[in-house]
Design an enzyme around this catalytic site. Structure first.
Site, PDB file in Angstrom:
ATOM      1  CG  ASP A  68      -2.021   1.008   1.134  1.00 54.23           C
ATOM      2  OD1 ASP A  68      -1.725   2.221   1.110  1.00 54.23           O
ATOM      3  OD2 ASP A  68      -3.191   0.598   1.099  1.00 54.23           O
ATOM      4  CG  ASN A 124     -12.362  -0.201   3.058  1.00 53.25           C
ATOM      5  OD1 ASN A 124     -12.539  -0.616   4.199  1.00 53.25           O
ATOM      6  ND2 ASN A 124     -11.282   0.458   2.711  1.00 53.25           N
ATOM      7  CD  GLN A 131     -15.337  -0.490  -3.113  1.00 55.66           C
ATOM      8  OE1 GLN A 131     -16.467  -0.762  -2.732  1.00 55.66           O
ATOM      9  NE2 GLN A 131     -14.738  -1.146  -4.094  1.00 55.66           N
ATOM     10  CB  SER A 132     -11.311   5.697  -1.938  1.00 56.09           C
ATOM     11  OG  SER A 132     -10.171   4.918  -1.678  1.00 56.09           O
ATOM     12  CG  HIS A 137      -8.915  -2.641  -2.749  1.00 57.63           C
ATOM     13  ND1 HIS A 137      -9.983  -2.013  -3.360  1.00 57.63           N
ATOM     14  CD2 HIS A 137      -8.558  -1.834  -1.715  1.00 57.63           C
ATOM     15  CE1 HIS A 137     -10.247  -0.877  -2.740  1.00 57.63           C
ATOM     16  NE2 HIS A 137      -9.406  -0.752  -1.718  1.00 57.63           N
ATOM     17  CG  LEU A 138      -9.049  -9.231   0.298  1.00 57.53           C
ATOM     18  CD1 LEU A 138      -9.578  -9.237  -1.119  1.00 57.53           C
ATOM     19  CD2 LEU A 138      -8.569 -10.613   0.696  1.00 57.53           C
ATOM     20  CG  HIS A 139      -6.985  -2.284   2.721  1.00 51.80           C
ATOM     21  ND1 HIS A 139      -6.099  -1.265   2.461  1.00 51.80           N
ATOM     22  CD2 HIS A 139      -8.139  -1.961   2.099  1.00 51.80           C
ATOM     23  CE1 HIS A 139      -6.700  -0.357   1.717  1.00 51.80           C
ATOM     24  NE2 HIS A 139      -7.944  -0.752   1.482  1.00 51.80           N
TER      25      HIS A 139
END
Length: 151
Positions: A68, A124, A131-132, A137-139
């Site tokens: 990230d 998210n 969610q941006s 996607h997985l953080h």
């Protein structure tokens, strides 16, 4: 004694400054999520096509894991499918295979980063989920004790 107190005060200041900074960064993500819209190409599509550089940690024919750019923990990486799904709530039973693959990839990369003491996986979903980027996607975050509850 005096010196040790000053060091402790400085460390306390650093801790609180970091917490304030993390809240500001989180707030920025929330504001981005308020205006983000699904559809179209995303930054993740560009990373998959190698149009934008990323610190890639793992890649196979189905997914990509990379660091990230604004880490919220000592270890913070994302796992994304190469065939985009805009958001988790858009997934169907037909996506079960890729969803499982994303999670097993998250566990594999977490293991390679010595997160044996634990880590958090976050997805998210939508505006209220902050969610941006509308590419699922997985953080994966770890490397320190994470607080609870999040958000």
């Amino acid at each position: 004694q005096w010196y040790q107190r000053r060091v402790q005060e400085f460390q306390t200041f650093q801790h609180y400054f970091k917490q304030i900074n993390l809240r500001a960064m989180a707030s920025d993500e929330v504001s981005k999520a308020q205006t983000a819209l699904p559809g179209g190409d995303t930054i993740f599509g560009k990373i998959i096509r190698k149009e934008i550089p990323a610190a890639i940690l793992y890649e196979d024919d189905k997914c990509l894991a990379f660091k990230d750019v604004a880490p919220q923990a000592p270890v913070h990486f994302l796992v994304i499918p190469k065939n985009p799904i805009a958001m988790l709530s858009d997934s169907t039973a037909a996506d079960a295979g890729i969803l499982g693959h994303l999670l097993s990839t998250a566990a594999r990369v977490a293991g390679e980063h010595e997160l044996g003491e634990g880590y958090r996986v976050v997805i998210n979903n939508g505006k209220h989920g902050a969610q941006s980027v509308y590419h699922l996607h997985l953080h994966v975050m770890g490397g320190r004790q994470l607080s609870w509850p999040p958000g």
